[in-house]
Design a protein around this motif. Structure first.
Motif, PDB file in Angstrom:
ATOM      1  N   CYS B 101      21.651  15.386  49.845  1.00 46.56           N
ATOM      2  CA  CYS B 101      22.612  16.261  49.185  1.00 46.56           C
ATOM      3  C   CYS B 101      22.848  17.472  50.086  1.00 46.56           C
ATOM      4  O   CYS B 101      21.897  18.089  50.569  1.00 46.56           O
ATOM      5  N   GLY B 104      21.044  20.558  48.469  1.00 48.02           N
ATOM      6  CA  GLY B 104      19.586  20.491  48.409  1.00 48.02           C
ATOM      7  C   GLY B 104      18.929  20.535  49.780  1.00 48.02           C
ATOM      8  O   GLY B 104      17.956  21.266  49.984  1.00 48.02           O
ATOM      9  N   SER B 105      19.463  19.759  50.710  1.00 52.97           N
ATOM     10  CA  SER B 105      18.831  19.738  52.032  1.00 52.97           C
ATOM     11  C   SER B 105      18.986  21.088  52.719  1.00 52.97           C
ATOM     12  O   SER B 105      18.083  21.542  53.425  1.00 52.97           O
ATOM     13  N   CYS B 107      19.165  24.064  51.167  1.00 56.54           N
ATOM     14  CA  CYS B 107      18.233  24.991  50.525  1.00 56.54           C
ATOM     15  C   CYS B 107      16.813  24.762  51.004  1.00 56.54           C
ATOM     16  O   CYS B 107      16.085  25.709  51.291  1.00 56.54           O
ATOM     17  N   TYR B 108      16.419  23.513  51.067  1.00 55.12           N
ATOM     18  CA  TYR B 108      15.047  23.204  51.479  1.00 55.12           C
ATOM     19  C   TYR B 108      14.785  23.729  52.889  1.00 55.12           C
ATOM     20  O   TYR B 108      13.725  24.275  53.174  1.00 55.12           O
ATOM     21  N   SER B 122      19.765  30.253  47.291  1.00 57.55           N
ATOM     22  CA  SER B 122      19.350  30.021  45.909  1.00 57.55           C
ATOM     23  C   SER B 122      20.521  30.143  44.941  1.00 57.55           C
ATOM     24  O   SER B 122      20.499  29.562  43.854  1.00 57.55           O
ATOM     25  N   PHE B 125      21.981  27.004  43.376  1.00 55.74           N
ATOM     26  CA  PHE B 125      21.372  26.408  42.188  1.00 55.74           C
ATOM     27  C   PHE B 125      21.567  27.254  40.949  1.00 55.74           C
ATOM     28  O   PHE B 125      21.706  26.706  39.853  1.00 55.74           O
ATOM     29  N   THR B 126      21.576  28.562  41.104  1.00 56.36           N
ATOM     30  CA  THR B 126      21.774  29.381  39.916  1.00 56.36           C
ATOM     31  C   THR B 126      23.155  29.093  39.294  1.00 56.36           C
ATOM     32  O   THR B 126      23.272  29.016  38.076  1.00 56.36           O
ATOM     33  N   LEU B 129      22.917  25.573  37.603  1.00 58.15           N
ATOM     34  CA  LEU B 129      22.051  25.618  36.419  1.00 58.15           C
ATOM     35  C   LEU B 129      22.715  26.389  35.288  1.00 58.15           C
ATOM     36  O   LEU B 129      22.677  25.959  34.130  1.00 58.15           O
ATOM     37  N   LEU B 151      17.773  22.200  33.621  1.00 59.56           N
ATOM     38  CA  LEU B 151      16.813  22.112  34.719  1.00 59.56           C
ATOM     39  C   LEU B 151      16.471  20.649  35.015  1.00 59.56           C
ATOM     40  O   LEU B 151      16.379  20.242  36.186  1.00 59.56           O
ATOM     41  N   HIS B 152      16.321  19.879  33.957  1.00 57.10           N
ATOM     42  CA  HIS B 152      15.994  18.459  34.147  1.00 57.10           C
ATOM     43  C   HIS B 152      17.135  17.714  34.835  1.00 57.10           C
ATOM     44  O   HIS B 152      16.916  16.928  35.755  1.00 57.10           O
ATOM     45  N   ILE B 154      19.677  18.877  36.786  1.00 52.74           N
ATOM     46  CA  ILE B 154      19.892  19.263  38.186  1.00 52.74           C
ATOM     47  C   ILE B 154      18.732  18.795  39.059  1.00 52.74           C
ATOM     48  O   ILE B 154      18.939  18.329  40.193  1.00 52.74           O
ATOM     49  N   SER B 155      17.527  18.890  38.541  1.00 56.76           N
ATOM     50  CA  SER B 155      16.363  18.407  39.296  1.00 56.76           C
ATOM     51  C   SER B 155      16.477  16.919  39.579  1.00 56.76           C
ATOM     52  O   SER B 155      16.203  16.467  40.695  1.00 56.76           O
ATOM     53  N   GLN B 158      18.986  16.299  42.298  1.00 64.31           N
ATOM     54  CA  GLN B 158      18.461  16.692  43.604  1.00 64.31           C
ATOM     55  C   GLN B 158      17.401  15.719  44.076  1.00 64.31           C
ATOM     56  O   GLN B 158      17.363  15.322  45.236  1.00 64.31           O
TER      57      GLN B 158
END
Lengths: 197, 197
Positions: B101, B104-105, B107-108, B122, B125-126, B129, B151-152, B154-155, B158
């Motif tokens: 993604c 995601g990649s 951010c990580y 960040s 994601f805010t 979410l 949260l579930h 989006i998690s 990701q």
DNA sequence: GTCTATATGGAGATAGAC
DNA sequence: GTCTATCTCCATATAGAC
């Protein structure tokens, strides 16, 4: 015993820690040598290249996973084992919020560009997925359901580690692990022949 | 219009693509310049440092997200909007399996070590979410439930991107998005006052 | 096997002509 | 504003003494 192995061990341990905290690209061999208390040049006796060190770190993570799964295998029911796996993430929430999941962040980084290394890294997930799938199978689900559920479980754990790391919020991990535990409970109740290993 | 903006735009677009494909550390300014068809030195008129370019890429991703969410907002019900969000991942499954993604990649990678840059990342994601949470709220869930569910969701999205990327398996994304769509349907059915926006 | 000193290349960044 | 040429640093990797 062998001092050679001791130094090699110190190197991989230091590399594993640093790669988790700073990422592979941002970790220099000088960093690793310093933490392992070896001179920079000494690394090359044990690892021909930096990539070889990354491979050793990955192998180490595979061993960690295998050891964990063996430990979980001692629990009486597949449900208990799956919930215990989720609980590992809850316990590690502080460090995962700081640095991400050591497995997931490693895989994501190694998947970019490097062909051979990414293959090794993928084994981390094939082990976790195969084990989870087996547990769902033992709990009475069909092969297809077990596969789907295992993928959902591992994805959720990886995703929450990533999101919590981005937000710097360990409570997010707690929230999601509680959700997953509840989900596993619901699944057990839905099942007819609920979970005799 | 302004040719300056056009070049700046080409640079951020090229950087966004390359960072997604190879990661930020592995992307050189020479790569970016080549793809944007500019001489290497030309970059520094628009971006003082490489980190400034990363920030521009992140801002661009934030805009992408905002545009996507605005588009989804036109759908009639919160359930439809959430399912449409999931469907975006299903549609992008091939590229996500190849490179992960893009959010995601990024951010990580930026979360490792770099203080200021990770803060910007960040926000990706805010936004996601907050929007998801709002949809669950509109669907009739309590604030706490909405937060947990967002949260579930989006998690999971990701996580499946990460796992599918590690395995090189786009079908995994398809499996998980189907699972999530089913979950959203189940939630609607469980709700008493099911989802009037 | 272990360490010191050094070579090599590459990537970010700058100077300055145009 | 744009481009060429170049500088500098630093990280990987090697050579070779001990």
């Amino acid at each position: 015993m062998n001092p050679t192995h001791s130094k090699r061990e110190r190197l991989t341990a230091a590399a594993a820690t640093l790669v988790h905290q700073k990422g592979f690209s941002n970790t220099t061999l000088a960093d690793v040598a310093e933490m392992a208390k070896l001179p920079l040049g000494g690394i090359y006796y044990y690892f021909k290249t930096k990539d070889a060190l990354a491979e050793a770190v990955t192998e180490r993570r595979v061993s960690d996973i295998d050891a964990l799964l063996e430990k979980l295998d001692r629990l009486p029911t597949p449900q208990a084992r799956l919930k215990a796996l989720v609980n590992v993430w809850a316990e590690d929430r502080e460090i995962d919020a700081l640095y991400g999941c050591p497995i997931g962040s490693l895989c994501y980084e190694l998947a970019k560009g490097r062909g051979p290394l990414s293959t090794v890294a993928s084994r981390l997930f094939t082990h976790l997925l195969a084990w989870s799938e087996a547990q769902f199978g033992l709990a009475g689900f069909t092969r297809k359901q077990a596969k789907t559920h295992a993928l959902h479980l591992i994805s959720a754990l990886q995703g929450i580690s990533l999101v919590a790391n981005a937000l710097g919020d360990s409570d997010a991990i707690l929230s999601e692990t509680r959700f997953l535990t509840g989900w596993l409970d619901t699944l057990s109740r839905t099942q007819k022949n609920g979970g005799h290993a």
